[in-house]
Design an enzyme around this catalytic site. Structure first.
Site, short mmCIF file in Angstrom:
data_model
loop_
_atom_site.label_atom_id
_atom_site.label_comp_id
_atom_site.label_asym_id
_atom_site.label_seq_id
_atom_site.Cartn_x
_atom_site.Cartn_y
_atom_site.Cartn_z
N ILE A 123 18.23 -6.42 8.22
CA ILE A 123 17.33 -7.50 8.63
C ILE A 123 16.46 -7.02 9.79
O ILE A 123 16.96 -6.55 10.81
CB ILE A 123 18.11 -8.76 9.03
CG1 ILE A 123 19.01 -9.22 7.88
CG2 ILE A 123 17.16 -9.87 9.44
CD1 ILE A 123 19.89 -10.41 8.23
N ILE A 175 9.92 -9.36 13.56
CA ILE A 175 8.63 -8.98 14.16
C ILE A 175 7.93 -10.23 14.70
O ILE A 175 8.31 -11.36 14.39
CB ILE A 175 7.71 -8.28 13.14
CG1 ILE A 175 7.45 -9.20 11.94
CG2 ILE A 175 8.31 -6.95 12.69
CD1 ILE A 175 6.46 -8.63 10.93
N ARG A 214 0.82 -1.21 0.00
CA ARG A 214 0.00 0.00 0.00
C ARG A 214 0.85 1.26 0.00
O ARG A 214 0.44 2.30 -0.52
CB ARG A 214 -0.94 0.00 1.22
CG ARG A 214 -2.05 -1.04 1.14
CD ARG A 214 -3.15 -0.78 2.16
NE ARG A 214 -2.68 -0.86 3.53
CZ ARG A 214 -2.67 -1.96 4.26
NH1 ARG A 214 -3.09 -3.11 3.73
NH2 ARG A 214 -2.25 -1.95 5.51
N CYS A 238 -5.99 -17.75 16.53
CA CYS A 238 -6.68 -17.62 17.82
C CYS A 238 -8.04 -18.33 17.81
O CYS A 238 -8.63 -18.55 18.87
CB CYS A 238 -6.87 -16.16 18.18
SG CYS A 238 -5.30 -15.29 18.46
#
Length: 818
Positions: free
Chosen positions: A277, A280, A21, A42
């Site tokens: 690098i 997350i 985006r 979940c």
């Protein structure tokens, strides 16, 4: 600019979509070892439990969909097996063919996630019925096993989020579940007294809870679990949910710096020790937003947020990741459990100055149907009011309050700001003073020096050392349970009892939830006493102690419940008496149950439903005291459902110093002719009668007006008697309020509120009390002075003088003057 992202799902897929985006020209390659690149991990337990019935609803996005929408090079079934930092390439292996190739990058994002721990327990490799849950293939295997084998019993090892969700969903599928947790509590993010609420609820739902114990070995291909305590469990299925570990092998082999628990260390721009690098998600070390300390937070929200931020950073935006609060919520059967920020355990470890408050407000206005209590805990700095964390447990409205408090922490608000939060209010949703406002008021009182607290874990030792604990609840509440060593002086009578209290030692005050304790502590403080209020009141203390009693009982057992047990002989449904007390307030359900039990024979059963959550522990204490058997007691979608059998239990044994019968009746002098005090008299009388006491009520002077007939016949009276009669209420329906009567308007308002909240009118309470056997005596001396005749008073009452009353007190251990 070419970016390779290793791993999809929350972090990787979010980073890929955001980067596109921001930069339509960027070359973006998304590598995923599995078949699915983005799924609702979940929601996996709820598909196994058949709550989510359509498997396709778990798939958030497909490789084809991601490519079509974002023009991404999506390569599923592709595993990154090596990072060549000097060449800035990644070696990739195709999972289905084994083919290997290299791909260059300008920026590399690692989002490998975390995997379930699978320790080297003896027998684990030979077991054929052990499952872990991480992805869609794991889910498919577990769902297939449950569908095909219909296990009657399952062992869940680990009491974290996944473990509790799996326990619930396996129960929903018909399995008896034993949950084994090595720690002394489930749900590590909350503190022990809060976890005790969850423990009690799990047991009420039929889950066998084994704490402070671990698995020593598996036997017979997993069909027998042997615990470190020596206990054994025969089972058909095992779920390992003892935590997760970061998938950091790829980073470690590339010589990237690692942090705590082998997480990948990153800075506030999510860069690793190699500036090209990034990392997350569940594999990285993050900063505790409150303390600044390093921690591991494998949750969905941080992974999603980090995915967006890392894309912004790669695109050149000046943004930073400021750390995590660890805000989390879980459904545990009918309960919602939520927390944010630091818990008390973490604050103790960090050595920070802190204070805590407990409160039990309603989820919304009590007069609107469906309100239920929320147990809350707020942690803060007692000097400057900095908010450190919060926990809440209840049936509705829990996550809303924790979300507000998480926002307050991120916004830098203190507890002094919480009362000023203007939160949305309507009776179905909240109260005019929201629970968050109330938490702020209570905490602010401590910061401002208006009150001092003592806590549930301190009070027993204080009392044992000779401290004075004053219980300001009503005697009827005290009868249902109290803290050993406490002295009961109800709040309405406290002002007249100040001379009985010492000023040369601290006084510790308790009530049911803390509110009346605070009122009492302020009263005492302003009269020169040194006072501390028990935070959370008797309710918090009692929950912890009931949990401890259940643990002690479990330790005394030599073996754990096995897969199947011999059922009790079934009773036909038409032979069970049904009793619905939903809508009645305390002590209404107990009173109704007592009346129904009096009509039954020993061995008869009654199934009662109540909407008052406090009825669940109350009914069990009541049954124990009176010798009834509780077969089942649980909360189902906010309604307490209890199956009892009359007269088949063991009555509570009390040790006395001499072999004489203990005085256990109740007497009260009803002197007042005020409506509110008359109501209090009959609430206490009904509660005491329901607890098995013989109750005697002695009506004297103005109290005689309470028992006057509404349709009394005309009687001959002397002129003075007639004048006094004209100035007094004609019957119970005419009684005024002691305060705020406002020429009768207050009385009408009181009756309207009582009707709306389904509280019996005074006349109904009186009739029920008489039917239950409460003895009412009219003082003949007072009748003579007041000019009241027998014909004007209710039928079936006794007449007598002070000797009649005093004779009843000989067998009483509860004597009141109202």
């Amino acid at each position: 600019m070419k970016t390779i992202i290793v791993g999809g799902v929350a972090g990787g897929a979010t980073a890929a979509a955001r980067l596109r985006r921001l930069d339509e020209t960027a070359e973006i390659i998304l590598l995923e070892r599995g078949k699915e690149i983005s799924f609702a991990n979940c929601g996996l337990p709820y598909y196994i439990g058949d709550v989510i019935k359509d498997r396709n609803k778990l798939l958030v996005q497909t490789p084809e969909g991601m490519h079509a929408r974002f023009n991404l090079d999506v390569r599923n079934l592709s595993e990154a097996i090596q990072i060549n930092r000097e060449q800035k390439t990644v070696t990739i292996r195709k999972v289905d063919t084994g083919e290997e190739y290299e791909e260059s990058y300008d920026n590399l994002i690692l989002s490998p996630g975390a995997k379930p721990m699978r320790p080297s327990i003896p027998g684990i490799e030979e077991a054929t019925n052990i499952f872990t849950l991480r992805n869609i293939p794991d889910t498919d295997r577990m769902r297939q096993y449950v569908d095909e084998n219909r296990p009657a019993h399952a062992v869940v090892i680990g009491g974290g989020f996944i473990g509790l969700e799996m326990a619930e969903n396996l129960v929903e599928r018909g399995a008896k579940v034993t949950l084994v947790e090595m720690m002394d509590q489930v749900m590590a993010p909350v503190d022990p007294e809060m976890a005790a609420i969850v423990h009690e609820h799990l047991r009420a739902k039929g889950v066998e809870l084994i704490l402070s114990d671990g698995v020593a070995r598996f036997e017979e291909a997993g069909k027998r679990v042997v615990l470190t305590s020596g206990k054994t469990i025969e089972t058909e299925m095992n779920i390992l949910s003892i935590g997760v570990m970061p998938e950091s092998n790829l980073a470690a082999e590339a010589k990237l710096e690692l942090g705590i628990k082998n997480t990948i260390k990153v800075d506030d721009t999510l860069r690793t020790s190699d500036p090209s690098i990034f990392a997350i998600g569940d594999a990285i070390e993050v900063k505790d937003y409150v303390t600044g300390e390093a921690m591991h937070v494998p949750l969905a929200w941080p992974a999603n947020r980090q995915g967006r931020l890392v894309a912004d950073i790669i695109a050149g935006r000046d943004v930073k990741y400021t750390g995590a609060l660890g805000t989390a919520v879980a459904k545990v059967f009918d309960l919602t459990v939520a927390s944010t920020g630091n818990n008390e355990k973490r604050l103790k470890q960090s050595g920070r100055r802190y204070e805590a408050v407990h409160l039990h407000p309603g989820s919304h206005a009590g007069y609107y149907p469906g309100a239920s209590p929320i147990s809350m805990k707020l942690l803060f700095d007692p000097v400057d009011g900095t908010i450190y964390g919060a926990q809440a447990i209840g049936m509705t409205g829990v996550e809303k309050r924790i979300d507000v408090l998480a926002t307050a922490i991120k916004g830098g608000l203190t507890v002094l700001d919480l009362p000023d939060l203007e939160l949305s209010y309507a009776p179905p949703y909240s109260s005019a003073k929201d629970p968050v406002n109330m938490a702020g008021y209570i905490a602010s009182n401590i910061v401002l020096g208006d009150s001092e607290n003592v806590h549930w874990h301190e009070i027993d030792q204080i009392v044992a050392a000779g401290g004075l604990l004053l219980d300001v609840r009503e005697p009827s509440e005290n009868e249902l349970g109290s803290i050993p060593g406490s002295v009961n002086i109800s709040l309405p009578t406290l002002r007249t009892s100040l001379d009985e209290l010492p000023k040369d030692q601290p006084i510790y005050v308790t009530c049911q939830v803390g509110l009346r304790g605070y009122v009492a502590s302020q009263l005492l403080k302003q009269n020169g006493f040194d006072v501390k209020n028990l935070s959370g009141g008797y309710k918090t203390w009692a929950t912890v102690n009931r949990d401890q009693e259940a643990r002690n009982q479990a330790r005394e057992e030599t073996a754990v419940t096995t897969m199947k047990s011999e059922p009790k002989q079934a009773v036909k449904a038409e032979q069970i008496t049904l009793l619905d007390t939903c809508g009645l307030q305390c002590p209404g359900p107990i009173v109704e149950l007592k009346a129904k039990m009096d009509q039954l024979q020993d061995g008869d059963q009654v199934f009662i439903k109540a909407s008052d959550p406090g009825f669940l522990p109350d009914v069990q204490a009541w049954a124990t005291k009176l010798g009834h058997t509780v077969h089942t007691a649980e909360m189902n979608k906010g309604i307490v459902e209890v199956l009892l059998e009359k007269g088949q239990g063991q009555t509570e044994q009390r040790v006395t110093s001499a072999p004489v019968a203990k005085a256990d009746d109740a007497t009260m002098v009803v002197f007042s002719g005020d409506l509110d005090k008359a109501l209090a008299s009959f609430v206490i009388a009904q509660g005491a009668q329901a607890m098995g006491k013989q109750v005697t009520m002695f009506f004297t002077f103005w109290g005689l007006n309470v028992i006057r007939k509404p349709d009394a016949p005309a009687v001959d009276k002397a002129p003075m008697e007639r004048m006094m009669g004209m100035m007094m209420p004609k019957h119970a329906g005419d009684l005024p309020l002691s305060n705020m009567n406002m020429a009768g308007a207050g009385q009408k308002m009181m009756k309207k509120v009582m009707k709306d909240k389904q509280v019996d009118a005074l006349e109904t309470m009186m009739a029920k009390a008489q039917a239950a056997g409460v003895r009412m005596i009219a003082c003949t001396m007072s009748m003579d002075i007041m000019g009241i005749k027998k014909e004007e008073l209710l039928d079936d009452i006794d007449y007598g003088g002070v000797a009649s009353y005093l004779g009843a007190t000989d067998d009483a251990n509860l004597n009141l003057f109202i």
